[in-house]
Structures are given as C-alpha cells and as structure tokens.
Design an enzyme around this catalytic site. Sequence first.
Site, short mmCIF file in Angstrom:
data_model
loop_
_atom_site.label_atom_id
_atom_site.label_comp_id
_atom_site.label_asym_id
_atom_site.label_seq_id
_atom_site.Cartn_x
_atom_site.Cartn_y
_atom_site.Cartn_z
N LYS A 106 41.22 -5.59 -15.46
CA LYS A 106 41.00 -6.44 -16.22
C LYS A 106 41.44 -7.50 -17.50
O LYS A 106 41.25 -8.40 -17.84
CB LYS A 106 40.26 -5.22 -16.68
CG LYS A 106 41.19 -4.27 -17.59
CD LYS A 106 40.94 -2.83 -16.80
CE LYS A 106 41.81 -1.68 -16.82
NZ LYS A 106 41.65 -0.49 -15.83
N ILE A 137 30.83 1.47 -11.65
CA ILE A 137 29.69 1.10 -11.56
C ILE A 137 28.61 -0.12 -11.54
O ILE A 137 29.67 -1.16 -11.53
CB ILE A 137 29.68 1.39 -13.04
CG1 ILE A 137 29.85 2.78 -13.48
CG2 ILE A 137 28.25 1.33 -13.75
CD1 ILE A 137 29.73 3.44 -15.11
N LYS A 206 38.20 -4.43 -21.33
CA LYS A 206 37.15 -4.87 -20.38
C LYS A 206 35.56 -5.20 -21.47
O LYS A 206 34.80 -5.58 -21.19
CB LYS A 206 36.16 -3.22 -20.25
CG LYS A 206 37.12 -2.41 -19.37
CD LYS A 206 37.39 -1.20 -19.30
CE LYS A 206 37.78 -0.60 -17.84
NZ LYS A 206 38.61 0.76 -18.23
P1 NDP Z 1 49.26 1.06 -9.04
O1 NDP Z 1 50.29 0.91 -10.02
O2 NDP Z 1 48.66 2.93 -8.76
O3 NDP Z 1 49.10 0.25 -8.54
C1 NDP Z 1 49.92 -0.53 -8.23
C2 NDP Z 1 49.79 -1.46 -6.96
O4 NDP Z 1 50.82 -2.92 -6.65
C3 NDP Z 1 51.77 -0.65 -5.91
O5 NDP Z 1 51.39 -0.99 -4.43
C4 NDP Z 1 52.61 -1.50 -6.02
O6 NDP Z 1 53.29 -1.42 -5.70
C5 NDP Z 1 51.73 -3.53 -6.76
N1 NDP Z 1 53.07 -3.79 -6.95
C6 NDP Z 1 53.51 -4.14 -8.66
N2 NDP Z 1 54.36 -4.62 -8.65
C7 NDP Z 1 54.34 -5.33 -7.96
C8 NDP Z 1 54.55 -6.46 -7.24
N3 NDP Z 1 55.44 -6.99 -8.38
N4 NDP Z 1 54.75 -7.42 -6.10
C9 NDP Z 1 53.42 -6.56 -5.23
N5 NDP Z 1 53.37 -5.53 -4.96
C10 NDP Z 1 53.37 -4.94 -6.73
O7 NDP Z 1 48.01 0.36 -9.85
P2 NDP Z 1 46.20 1.08 -10.12
O8 NDP Z 1 45.67 1.21 -8.65
O9 NDP Z 1 45.47 2.29 -10.39
O10 NDP Z 1 45.38 -0.27 -10.45
C11 NDP Z 1 45.70 -1.53 -9.95
C12 NDP Z 1 44.76 -2.20 -10.03
O11 NDP Z 1 43.09 -2.07 -10.47
C13 NDP Z 1 44.91 -2.53 -11.78
O12 NDP Z 1 44.47 -4.15 -11.96
C14 NDP Z 1 44.18 -1.41 -12.77
O13 NDP Z 1 43.92 -2.32 -14.06
C15 NDP Z 1 42.76 -2.00 -12.28
N6 NDP Z 1 41.43 -0.87 -12.15
C16 NDP Z 1 42.72 0.58 -11.62
C17 NDP Z 1 41.76 1.58 -11.69
C18 NDP Z 1 42.65 2.84 -11.39
O14 NDP Z 1 41.65 4.09 -11.64
N7 NDP Z 1 42.79 2.90 -10.83
C19 NDP Z 1 39.82 1.72 -12.34
C20 NDP Z 1 39.63 0.25 -12.14
C21 NDP Z 1 40.61 -0.76 -12.01
P3 NDP Z 1 54.58 -0.09 -4.78
O15 NDP Z 1 53.17 0.43 -3.94
O16 NDP Z 1 55.45 -0.89 -3.80
O17 NDP Z 1 54.20 0.24 -6.11
N1 HSE Z 2 42.41 3.87 -17.27
C1 HSE Z 2 41.42 3.97 -17.16
C2 HSE Z 2 40.47 4.60 -17.66
C3 HSE Z 2 41.83 3.06 -15.55
O1 HSE Z 2 40.40 5.64 -18.81
O2 HSE Z 2 39.04 4.32 -18.07
C4 HSE Z 2 39.81 2.53 -15.54
O3 HSE Z 2 40.30 1.30 -15.82
#
Ligand code: NDP
Ligand code: HSE
Length: 433
Positions: A106, A137, A206
């Site tokens: 986002k 959703i 968002k």
């Molecule tokens: P995390 O921090 O859990 O995971 C991030 C991942 O990206 C990790 O696997 C990390 O590697 C990898 N990473 C970070 N930097 C690099 C890089 N430079 N090169 C390659 N890989 C990299 O994030 P989330 O899964 O929570 O979120 C991911 C996306 O989803 C974000 O855009 C977030 O806003 C969106 N999102 C998240 C939600 C949530 O509930 N978590 C809900 C809705 C959207 P490593 O595993 O080695 O650390």
């Molecule tokens: N930090 C966000 C939340 C994750 O609390 O809703 C989902 O975008």
Amino acid sequence: MRPVKLALLGCGTVGAEVVRLLHDQAADLTARIGAPLELVGVAVRRPGRARGDLPVDPGLFTTDALGLVKRDDVDVVIEVVGGIEPARTWLTEALRGGTSVVTANKALLAEDGAALHDAAAEGNADLYYEASVAGAIPLLRPLRESLHGDRVTRVTGIVNGTTNFILSSMDATGAGFQEALDEATELGYAEADPTADVEGFDAAAKAAILASLAFHTRVTAADVFREGMTAVTAGDVASAKEMGCTIKLLCIAERGPDSTGRESVSVRVHPAMIPRTHPLAGVGDAFNAVFVEAEAAGQLMFYGRGAGGTPTASAVLGDIVAAARNRLTGSRAPSESAYADLPIRPIGEALTRYHISLDVADRQGVLAAVAGVFAKHEVSIATVRQSGRDADATLVIVTHQAPDSHLAATVAELATLEIVRSIASVLRVEGGN
Ligand code: NDP
Ligand code: HSE
C-alpha cells in the site's frame, strides 16, 4: 498446459502464507486456472533464516530480487516485501518487461501508483493489488470492476486493524491509549514501532488507494489529510459514551463540490466520534470495515479481517489466479481509470462537526463569551454540557456541521480567551447530525 511461473519477492508474515496456500491448494488452483502454478524463486533478505516447516524447496531462496524479476520465463511477480525502494524498481522493471505483478504494498501504491500503472500499460501487463487495502476483504475488485457502472459518492472505512483494536479496547475497558497499545503489542497486533498505524500513515495510504479507484482520479498519500489517534484519551472515550457514541479512526473519501462549486475529491483520516447505531460502530477487535455509498447501488458494507498472514494471503492468491488466467488467455486486468482527474479539496472545506472540551472558570458571562466565538465563525452549537464548578468547570460543546476551517478557527480563538484555562480535547463527529 505449460505451468504459469511465479516469482515471490518476500517470504515474511504474508509471503510465507502465500507459499503455504500455493502448496496446500495446488490441485484446486490448477483446476481453476487450467494450468499448474510453479514457484521458480523466492527473494528474501536472509536466505539462511529458519522458516519452520514451510513447504518450499530451500534452493529457490535468493537475495537477488532484481535478477528474479528480469528472468524472461517468469509470468507473475508477487511482491510482499513492502516499502518504496527497492520495491518500486523491481515492480517497474517487471511491468515494463511485460511480467504481471501482484502486490500488497500500500505504501508504494499510495506514493507512486501512477508510475506503476504507467509501467503496466507500457508493458501490456497486469497490476493487481487487492491485499493492499483491508487484507482479506474483497474491496478493490468491487470498486475497480463491479461498481464501474455506478457513481461512488463516499467511502467511509476502518482500514487499520491495530488502531481499531486499541480504540475498541479503550471503549470496552476504559483503558488509556498507552495501556491499550501495550495490550495490542503483547497480542502481536501492533508492530514494535507502531508509528505508521497510530499516526494514521497506514490508513492514509489505504485511503489514497480507495479514493483513486472510487473517484477515477489519481490520489496520493500526500493528498490525504491525516491526523493520528495518539491524542485520544480515556476521557474522550467516556465523553463519547455519554453521547451514545464511540471513537474510531476513520478514513473518509468524498466526492462533491468545492467552495467554487467545482466537482472535487476530499480524503481524510482522523479519529472521530460516531453514533453507536452507525454500521461502523460495531466493528471491534482488529477487524476492518468499509462503507461505500453509490448513487444507484445505495449503501454497501464490506467487513472482515484486514491484516494477518493468512487473510492477506487469501487476497494475494485471488490476484494470482486472475493474473495467471489472463496470461493463459491473453487478456488483461482492467487498466487504471483516472479519467475524471478531479481536484483535491482542502481539509478546510470538509463539512464536519466538532466535539470540544474546554476547562473554564465557572463565572458569569463565560458561556456567553464562548458562544460568541462560535457565532463569530458561523458555527452553530448543537449541545452544551457543563460538569464541575467554580475553578474546575468543564464545558463540552458539540457543534452542528460546518466547514472544518470555521471549526478550526473557532478552536484557535477559544484558546486565546482568558476565561478558557485549557482546551482539553477536540474531536470530529461523523455520522448522523
Ligand atoms: P514482513 O516484514 O513479515 O516480511 C518482509 C519480507 O521481505 C521478508 O521475507 C524479508 O526477508 C523480505 N525482504 C525485506 N527486504 C528485502 C530485500 N531488500 N530484498 C529481498 N527481500 C526482502 O512483512 P509482511 O509480510 O508483514 O508485509 C509484506 C507486505 O504486505 C507489506 O507491503 C505490507 O504492507 C503488506 N501487508 C501486510 C499485512 C500484514 O498483516 N502483515 C496486511 C496487508 C498488507 P527475510 O524473511 O529474509 O527477513
Ligand atoms: N498494520 C496494518 C493494520 C496491517 O494494523 O491494519 C494491515 O495493513
């Protein structure tokens, strides 16, 4: 049928669940798409990190995300890393090269969605981002497709789970902000650094995405008026309760005339009191809900889990299926619709109501002086309540609807009055009048 090849960028909270769903539902996904999905690489920051029982070949991990994106056998790049760079470079490269993109990012879409859409058009590729707003959703597809025959007038939502958990907990237990935040951190809702959530940056991103889709206009995070919820006190919550209201961090996107009568868009994120009878008032815990108003459809409500690995991965998978089908049939996702190109209306022109708590000296003429300031700025008072007396009186004033600039000027002038000891709180009131 040849497999549809996927490159996954990021394997954290969301990415790991994408991998799990791709594995666990492989047979159904193949049947639904008409070809198997094949994961050909997973880019992460720390490839040697232990990832439990994740059903993925360890040989697929790499730190070379750009190399993966540039592979010409990849059909769909799935980006679940987050942040602006290097994600923007990866996705622009993929799209320009004709590789479809599914992303949950986002922050990037709200900052530079236009560049991604342009790259998608240039490369004749798909850009899907259902997971970027309100997690599981189904909300962006209805706005992007189902409601394209209608005219959306307003989108009001709770789009941040962390702050909704905090405010719901304050409402249920009478706790203060810090206590509720500590609980949210303990339960794993709030991140170690909760700034993006509690200061409203996440909701503003968002809101920009929702407004862009709803009003066929490019809206960025910088166009969104943003106020966080760290200043909401237990006293505000109690005061809201006395009025039959609760406090929510709302995102509000509206289409309507500006002060010159020109059609425009207003987008804001701030805490607000809403009546307990409002459909969003009952949205508790870390849930999200979005209320859409459209001319022909009327009122629509979307509700569910807005965050978490598995719910978010559900939305990502839906997009992967759509992008994979398009690759096989040679079709395209709906392209960006920004033809309306409406101007952004400043916050000062937003019509809202204020709930103002003033600590005043309880003596003759105080109420008249305070009321005079409201009248001077053309703000009509709806209710006044006084509690305490003598040196410790508190006046709680709720206004009728007025432009935000008039309300803000009223508060600024009240602060200069000698009889006003302090302005204890100012909150907007939404829903009902
Ligand atoms: P995390 O921090 O859990 O995971 C991030 C991942 O990206 C990790 O696997 C990390 O590697 C990898 N990473 C970070 N930097 C690099 C890089 N430079 N090169 C390659 N890989 C990299 O994030 P989330 O899964 O929570 O979120 C991911 C996306 O989803 C974000 O855009 C977030 O806003 C969106 N999102 C998240 C939600 C949530 O509930 N978590 C809900 C809705 C959207 P490593 O595993 O080695 O650390
Ligand atoms: N930090 C966000 C939340 C994750 O609390 O809703 C989902 O975008």
